[in-house]
Write a protein that holds these residues in place. Structure first.
Motif, short mmCIF file in Angstrom:
data_model
loop_
_atom_site.label_atom_id
_atom_site.label_comp_id
_atom_site.label_asym_id
_atom_site.label_seq_id
_atom_site.Cartn_x
_atom_site.Cartn_y
_atom_site.Cartn_z
N ARG A 1 0.85 -1.21 0.00
CA ARG A 1 0.00 0.00 0.00
C ARG A 1 0.89 1.26 0.00
NH1 ARG A 1 -2.22 0.15 6.32
NH2 ARG A 1 -0.52 1.49 7.03
N ASP B 1 7.98 -10.00 7.36
CA ASP B 1 8.31 -8.88 8.23
C ASP B 1 9.77 -8.53 7.94
OD1 ASP B 1 9.11 -7.20 10.27
OD2 ASP B 1 8.08 -8.33 11.85
N CYS C 1 11.82 -2.18 12.22
CA CYS C 1 11.26 -2.11 10.87
C CYS C 1 12.03 -1.10 10.02
CB CYS C 1 9.78 -1.71 10.94
SG CYS C 1 9.05 -1.47 9.30
N GLY D 1 8.30 14.27 1.95
CA GLY D 1 7.57 14.98 3.00
C GLY D 1 6.18 14.38 3.08
P1 NAP Z 1 1.98 3.09 4.68
O1 NAP Z 1 0.87 3.64 3.91
O2 NAP Z 1 1.82 2.85 6.14
O3 NAP Z 1 2.54 1.76 3.98
C1 NAP Z 1 3.65 1.11 4.52
C2 NAP Z 1 3.68 -0.32 4.01
O4 NAP Z 1 4.78 -0.98 4.67
C3 NAP Z 1 2.42 -1.11 4.39
O5 NAP Z 1 2.03 -1.92 3.31
C4 NAP Z 1 2.87 -1.93 5.57
O6 NAP Z 1 2.20 -3.17 5.73
C5 NAP Z 1 4.31 -2.20 5.22
N1 NAP Z 1 5.07 -2.57 6.40
C6 NAP Z 1 5.07 -1.97 7.61
N2 NAP Z 1 5.88 -2.63 8.46
C7 NAP Z 1 6.40 -3.66 7.77
C8 NAP Z 1 7.30 -4.71 8.10
N3 NAP Z 1 7.83 -4.82 9.34
N4 NAP Z 1 7.62 -5.62 7.14
C9 NAP Z 1 7.08 -5.54 5.90
N5 NAP Z 1 6.24 -4.56 5.53
C10 NAP Z 1 5.89 -3.64 6.46
O7 NAP Z 1 3.24 4.08 4.57
P2 NAP Z 1 3.70 5.06 3.40
O8 NAP Z 1 3.24 6.41 3.75
O9 NAP Z 1 3.39 4.50 2.09
O10 NAP Z 1 5.26 5.02 3.68
C11 NAP Z 1 6.18 4.37 2.81
C12 NAP Z 1 7.57 4.85 3.20
O11 NAP Z 1 7.66 6.28 3.03
C13 NAP Z 1 7.88 4.57 4.67
O12 NAP Z 1 9.24 4.18 4.80
C14 NAP Z 1 7.64 5.91 5.33
O13 NAP Z 1 8.39 6.06 6.51
C15 NAP Z 1 8.10 6.86 4.24
N6 NAP Z 1 7.54 8.22 4.35
C16 NAP Z 1 6.18 8.42 4.28
C17 NAP Z 1 5.70 9.73 4.40
C18 NAP Z 1 4.24 10.05 4.33
O14 NAP Z 1 3.85 11.19 4.60
N7 NAP Z 1 3.38 9.11 3.98
C19 NAP Z 1 6.60 10.80 4.58
C20 NAP Z 1 7.95 10.54 4.64
C21 NAP Z 1 8.43 9.24 4.51
P3 NAP Z 1 0.78 -3.23 6.53
O15 NAP Z 1 -0.19 -2.57 5.63
O16 NAP Z 1 0.52 -4.67 6.74
O17 NAP Z 1 1.02 -2.49 7.82
#
Ligand code: NAP
Length: 261
Positions: free
Chosen positions: A21, A65, A115, A188
Motif C-alpha cells: 500500500r 516482516d 522495521c 515529505g
Molecule cells: P503506509 O501507507 O503505512 O505503507 C507502509 C507499508 O509498509 C504497508 O504496506 C505496511 O504493511 C508495510 N510494512 C510496515 N511494516 C512492515 C514490516 N515490518 N515488514 C514488511 N512490511 C511492512 O506508509 P507510506 O506512507 O506509504 O510510507 C512508505 C515509506 O515512506 C515509509 O518508509 C515511510 O516512513 C516513508 N515516508 C512516508 C511519508 C508520508 O507522509 N506518507 C513521509 C515521509 C516518509 P501493513 O499494511 O501490513 O502495515
C-alpha cells in the motif's frame, strides 16, 4: 507529458518492501507498468495477491516482516529462483510511532528501529550480495524529510530515518566500485494510510499545508500534500539508467517543506 519510458524496466528484477500500500504500492504499480518483474514483500499479503491477479507472470508476492533477517533472506531467495537475481532494490516499508522521547515505551522505540532501520539493513545486506556478484545494480531507500528536520513527537521515527540515510550513503560508497548505485528519496507529507492516520488525531491536510508556528513547523510552499505517484516518479528515476552517474544522493520530495535544508 509522460516522462516515463514505458519499457524502461523491461525484463529487470526488482525487490521492493512495503509493496502492499501507499508509496510502495505506487512504486510497484509503475514498475509493473514498465515491464519489471517484481519480488514484492509486505506484512499484509492480501493487497499483493490482488495485484498479482493482474500481473501473474510479473509479480512474486511474499508475506514477510522486514525486521526478520532469515525470513527476508528466504523470500528473496525464493523470488530470485522464479525471477532471477535482483537488478534493483527499493526499501519502502516503514512505520510511524508518534510520541515524545519521554512518552515512548522501549517497545515502541525498538519496533520503530526494527522495521525502519534494521529492515533496510536486512534487505540491503541480502540483495547487495546478488548485485555484487554481477557487478551492477541500483538501490533506493525511502527515508523522510524528518531525518534532517526535528519534529515534535516524532523522535523515534526521525532517528530511525536518519540512520537509514547514513546507512545508504555508506553503502553507496562501499558499492560504487562494484558498479552499484545507492540513493535515498526523502518524502515529505504524502497522501497514504500512514499520513492519513495522523489526520485522524488532530492535524489535517490543510494544517500541514499551512504549517504551524505552535509546532515549529513550516508549511508546504507548493501548497499541496504529495501523491504517492509523485514520490514513485522520483524513485523510478533514481533506479533507472537515466540516473547512471548519481549515487549517495538524498532527493528531497516535499514541496519545499524543509526549504531543502
Ligand atoms: P503506509 O501507507 O503505512 O505503507 C507502509 C507499508 O509498509 C504497508 O504496506 C505496511 O504493511 C508495510 N510494512 C510496515 N511494516 C512492515 C514490516 N515490518 N515488514 C514488511 N512490511 C511492512 O506508509 P507510506 O506512507 O506509504 O510510507 C512508505 C515509506 O515512506 C515509509 O518508509 C515511510 O516512513 C516513508 N515516508 C512516508 C511519508 C508520508 O507522509 N506518507 C513521509 C515521509 C516518509 P501493513 O499494511 O501490513 O502495515
Amino acid at each position: 507529458m509522460n516522462i516515463n519510458n514505458m519499457n524502461e524496466f523491461s525484463g529487470q528484477c526488482v525487490v521492493i518492501s512495503g509493496a502492499g500500500r501507499g508509496i510502495g504500492r505506487a512504486i510497484t504499480q509503475k514498475l509493473l507498468d514498465q515491464g519489471a518483474r517484481v519480488i514484492a514483500l509486505d506484512l499484509d499479503i492480501a493487497p499483493l495477491q490482488a495485484l498479482q491477479t493482474h500481473h501473474v507472470q510479473q509479480l512474486y508476492a511474499a508475506q514477510v516482516d522486514v525486521s526478520d533477517f532469515d525470513a527476508v533472506a528466504q523470500a528473496v531467495s525464493k523470488g530470485s529462483n522464479e525471477f532471477g537475481p535482483a537488478d534493483k532494490l527499493v526499501c519502502a516499508a516503514g512505520i510511524l510511532q508518534m510520541g515524545t522521547i519521554s512518552e515512548l515505551t522501549p517497545e515502541q522505540w525498538t519496533r520503530t528501529f526494527s522495521c525502519n532501520t534494521n529492515g533496510v539493513f536486512n534487505l540491503c545486506n541480502i540483495v547487495s550480495k546478488q548485485m555484487q556478484a554481477r557487478g551492477r545494480g541500483a538501490i533506493v531507500n525511502i527515508s523522510s524529510n524528518a531525518a534532517s528536520t526535528p519534529r515534535l513527537a516524532m523522535g523515534a521515527y526521525a532517528a530511525s530515518k536518519a540512520a537509514v540515510t547514513q546507512l545508504s550513503r555508506c553503502l553507496g560508497l562501499e558499492l560504487a566500485q562494484s558498479g552499484i548505485r545507492v540513493n535515498i528519496v526523502s518524502p515529505g507529507s504524502t497522501d497514504t494510510p500512514m499520513q492519513q492516520a495522523m489526520w485522524k488525531t488532530g492535524s489535517s491536510a490543510q494544517t500541514v499545508i499551512n504549517g504551524s508556528a505552535e509546532h515549529y513547523r513550516l508549511g508546504i510552499p507548493l501548497q499541496k500534500i504529495a501523491t504517492p505517484d509523485e514520490i514513485a516518479d522520483a524513485v523510478l528515476f533514481l533506479l533507472s539508467d537515466r540516473a547512471s552517474h548519481i549515487t549517495m544522493h538524498d532527493l528531497r520530495v516535499d514541496g519545499g517543506a524543509t526549504l531543502d535544508q
